[in-house]
Design a protein around this motif. Structure first.
Motif, mmCIF file in Angstrom:
data_model
loop_
_atom_site.group_PDB
_atom_site.id
_atom_site.type_symbol
_atom_site.label_atom_id
_atom_site.label_comp_id
_atom_site.label_asym_id
_atom_site.label_seq_id
_atom_site.Cartn_x
_atom_site.Cartn_y
_atom_site.Cartn_z
ATOM 1 N N UNK A 17 0.827 -1.201 0.000
ATOM 2 C CA UNK A 17 0.000 0.000 0.000
ATOM 3 C C UNK A 17 0.873 1.267 0.000
ATOM 4 N N UNK A 18 0.507 2.232 -0.887
ATOM 5 C CA UNK A 18 1.250 3.496 -0.884
ATOM 6 C C UNK A 18 0.314 4.625 -0.460
ATOM 7 N N UNK A 19 0.908 5.794 -0.298
ATOM 8 C CA UNK A 19 0.156 6.911 0.280
ATOM 9 C C UNK A 19 -0.787 7.537 -0.762
ATOM 10 N N UNK A 20 -1.960 8.057 -0.328
ATOM 11 C CA UNK A 20 -2.990 8.448 -1.282
ATOM 12 C C UNK A 20 -2.886 9.890 -1.778
ATOM 13 N N UNK A 21 -1.766 10.557 -1.587
ATOM 14 C CA UNK A 21 -1.672 11.920 -2.104
ATOM 15 C C UNK A 21 -1.585 11.934 -3.632
ATOM 16 N N UNK A 40 -2.646 10.747 -7.579
ATOM 17 C CA UNK A 40 -3.892 10.308 -8.218
ATOM 18 C C UNK A 40 -3.934 8.779 -8.308
ATOM 19 N N UNK A 41 -5.133 8.257 -8.268
ATOM 20 C CA UNK A 41 -5.306 6.800 -8.260
ATOM 21 C C UNK A 41 -4.610 6.132 -9.445
ATOM 22 N N UNK A 42 -4.698 6.808 -10.625
ATOM 23 C CA UNK A 42 -4.172 6.164 -11.846
ATOM 24 C C UNK A 42 -2.658 6.340 -12.008
ATOM 25 N N UNK A 43 -2.037 7.132 -11.139
ATOM 26 C CA UNK A 43 -0.598 7.405 -11.292
ATOM 27 C C UNK A 43 0.231 6.133 -11.105
ATOM 28 N N UNK A 44 1.235 6.004 -11.997
ATOM 29 C CA UNK A 44 2.122 4.838 -11.875
ATOM 30 C C UNK A 44 3.556 5.297 -11.628
ATOM 31 N N UNK A 45 3.713 6.534 -11.137
ATOM 32 C CA UNK A 45 5.083 7.050 -11.026
ATOM 33 C C UNK A 45 5.840 6.379 -9.872
ATOM 34 N N UNK A 46 7.160 6.442 -9.997
ATOM 35 C CA UNK A 46 8.011 5.735 -9.036
ATOM 36 C C UNK A 46 7.939 6.356 -7.649
ATOM 37 N N UNK A 47 7.746 7.674 -7.590
ATOM 38 C CA UNK A 47 7.635 8.312 -6.276
ATOM 39 C C UNK A 47 6.443 7.723 -5.519
ATOM 40 N N UNK A 48 5.353 7.493 -6.245
ATOM 41 C CA UNK A 48 4.166 6.900 -5.608
ATOM 42 C C UNK A 48 4.457 5.453 -5.190
ATOM 43 N N UNK A 49 5.090 4.736 -6.115
ATOM 44 C CA UNK A 49 5.351 3.319 -5.864
ATOM 45 C C UNK A 49 6.114 3.094 -4.549
ATOM 46 N N UNK A 50 7.052 4.010 -4.263
ATOM 47 C CA UNK A 50 7.898 3.804 -3.080
ATOM 48 C C UNK A 50 7.510 4.637 -1.862
ATOM 49 N N UNK A 51 6.430 5.417 -1.992
ATOM 50 C CA UNK A 51 6.024 6.220 -0.829
ATOM 51 C C UNK A 51 5.055 5.416 0.045
ATOM 52 N N UNK A 52 5.613 4.435 0.726
ATOM 53 C CA UNK A 52 4.807 3.607 1.630
ATOM 54 C C UNK A 52 4.396 4.460 2.838
ATOM 55 N N UNK A 53 3.293 4.148 3.486
ATOM 56 C CA UNK A 53 2.853 4.956 4.640
ATOM 57 C C UNK A 53 3.963 5.168 5.677
ATOM 58 N N UNK A 54 4.772 4.137 5.918
ATOM 59 C CA UNK A 54 5.834 4.280 6.935
ATOM 60 C C UNK A 54 6.895 5.287 6.469
ATOM 61 N N UNK A 55 7.172 5.289 5.178
ATOM 62 C CA UNK A 55 8.155 6.238 4.625
ATOM 63 C C UNK A 55 7.586 7.652 4.712
ATOM 64 N N UNK A 96 4.931 17.717 -8.573
ATOM 65 C CA UNK A 96 4.785 17.491 -10.020
ATOM 66 C C UNK A 96 4.152 16.120 -10.298
ATOM 67 N N UNK A 97 4.539 15.137 -9.511
ATOM 68 C CA UNK A 97 3.961 13.798 -9.660
ATOM 69 C C UNK A 97 2.496 13.773 -9.244
ATOM 70 N N UNK A 98 2.166 14.583 -8.235
ATOM 71 C CA UNK A 98 0.768 14.637 -7.768
ATOM 72 C C UNK A 98 -0.114 15.304 -8.834
#
Ligand code: CIR
Length: 339
Positions: free
Chosen positions: A1-5, A7-22, A43-45
């Motif tokens: 699970x990654x953080x919801x900041x 967009x749902x459809x985003x596949x960027x790497x920042x999203x992929x690795x932004x786990x809640x604990x991080x 920019x990714x958001x």
């Protein structure tokens, strides 16, 4: 699970690795200059089609937010843990692959640099952008010999003074990715281009990086273009403390450019290979090169003129990058001739 900041459809790497604990560990952190995680990933958001979705606001960002930068960089650049980037801008000798200019129309190489003690373009404020421009212009003006040139400030960019060839020299305002990252702030204030008198060499000031040194010739003489750009960068290095990271090499605003920060490429017309895209794509991939459209990233290939350049920037030296580009183009031209 990654953080919801994101967009749902985003596949960027920042999203992929932004786990809640991080996220929890990084959300209240700031670099010395006040750059935050939310600014880094804005920019990714805002751009659902981002590939990496994160920018650095200063050289410290890479350490302060290492928990997110490190895995994104490792995946984007296919860069193994424990490896260190190495730079080598020594002079190169290479045969001209196409002296008759039957295929290669032009060669362009750019190297980016940022100064250690200034915030990077996504985060720098107007006052410091101005100080930086002053410092850079004074260094550029002190260049001797055939690197001597003139600085064209964008101050009057929107007035009629800027037209024709002068306007063509300007770099445009950044795209929506750069805009959301903060890179376009106060554009065109404190932006400009330095152009040398005797060499086809330019330096962009305050674009996505503090400096982008560019050499461009309407020929296939890759070695000459490369030696010119490296010599200019070397001369400038005596004036500045360039941002350098022990693992990641030269630091840039966008982590996709770290390492050599170099893009070296040609515009090449391949009428036969344009009809055999699988062969061309296989050749390009086997030499770790990339194809862009005639007018750059995300544009169409016009009249069979391809923009072919290096794909790798991290974990390979500048010298090796050029050798590899040369080998790849040699093989592409050989295949085009055979067809
Ligand atoms: C993305 O994540 O797709 C954008 N931030 C752009 C990445 C490519 N970097 C660049 O053009 N400097």
């Amino acid at each position: 699970m990654t953080i919801s900041v994101f967009p749902e459809k985003s596949k960027c790497l920042a999203k992929k690795y932004l786990f809640p604990a991080v996220y929890k560990l990084l959300e209240h952190k700031e670099t010395g200059s006040g750059f935050t995680l939310l600014k880094a990933i804005n920019s990714g958001i805002k751009n659902v089609d981002s590939s990496i979705g994160i920018y650095a606001g200063d050289s410290m960002s890479y350490n302060t937010f290492a928990l997110i930068f490190d895995p994104a960089i490792r995946e984007y650049h296919d860069f193994p843990e424990g490896k260190k980037h190495r730079s080598d801008i020594s002079r190169i000798e290479l045969a001209n692959l196409d002296p008759e200019k039957r295929y290669i129309r032009s060669t362009r190489i750019r190297i980016a640099r940022n100064l250690n003690n200034f915030d990077f373009p996504p985060h720098i404020n107007l006052l410091f952008r101005r100080k930086l421009e002053k410092k850079v212009v004074s260094a550029l003006k002190s260049l001797k010999g055939n690197f001597q040139g003139q600085y064209y400030s964008f101050k009057d960019y929107n007035s009629s003074k800027y037209s024709g060839s002068k306007k063509k020299l300007c770099f445009p305002k950044g795209d929506r990715f750069q805009d959301a990252a903060g890179i376009n702030s106060d554009f065109p204030e404190c932006r400009g281009v330095f152009k040398s008198f005797d060499k086809p060499l330019m330096v962009w000031v305050n674009e996505e990086d503090h400096l982008r040194v560019i050499s461009l010739r309407l020929s296939a003489d890759i070695a000459k273009v490369y030696n010119d750009v490296c010599m200019a960068v070397d001369k400038l290095s005596h004036h500045f403390d360039f941002a350098w990271h022990d693992t990641y090499g030269y630091l840039t605003s966008c982590p996709t450019n770290i390492g050599t920060s170099m893009r070296a490429g040609v515009h090449i017309q391949l009428k036969k290979l344009a009809q055999k895209r699988t062969i061309l794509n296989d050749l390009v991939n086997s030499y770790n090169l990339q194809i862009r459209g005639t007018k750059g990233e995300k544009t169409r290939v016009e009249n069979a003129v391809f923009d072919i350049s290096n794909l790798q920037r991290l974990g390979i030296s500048e010298y090796e990058t050029i050798q590899n580009l040369h080998k790849g183009l040699e093989s592409i031209i050989k295949t085009e001739k055979k067809l």
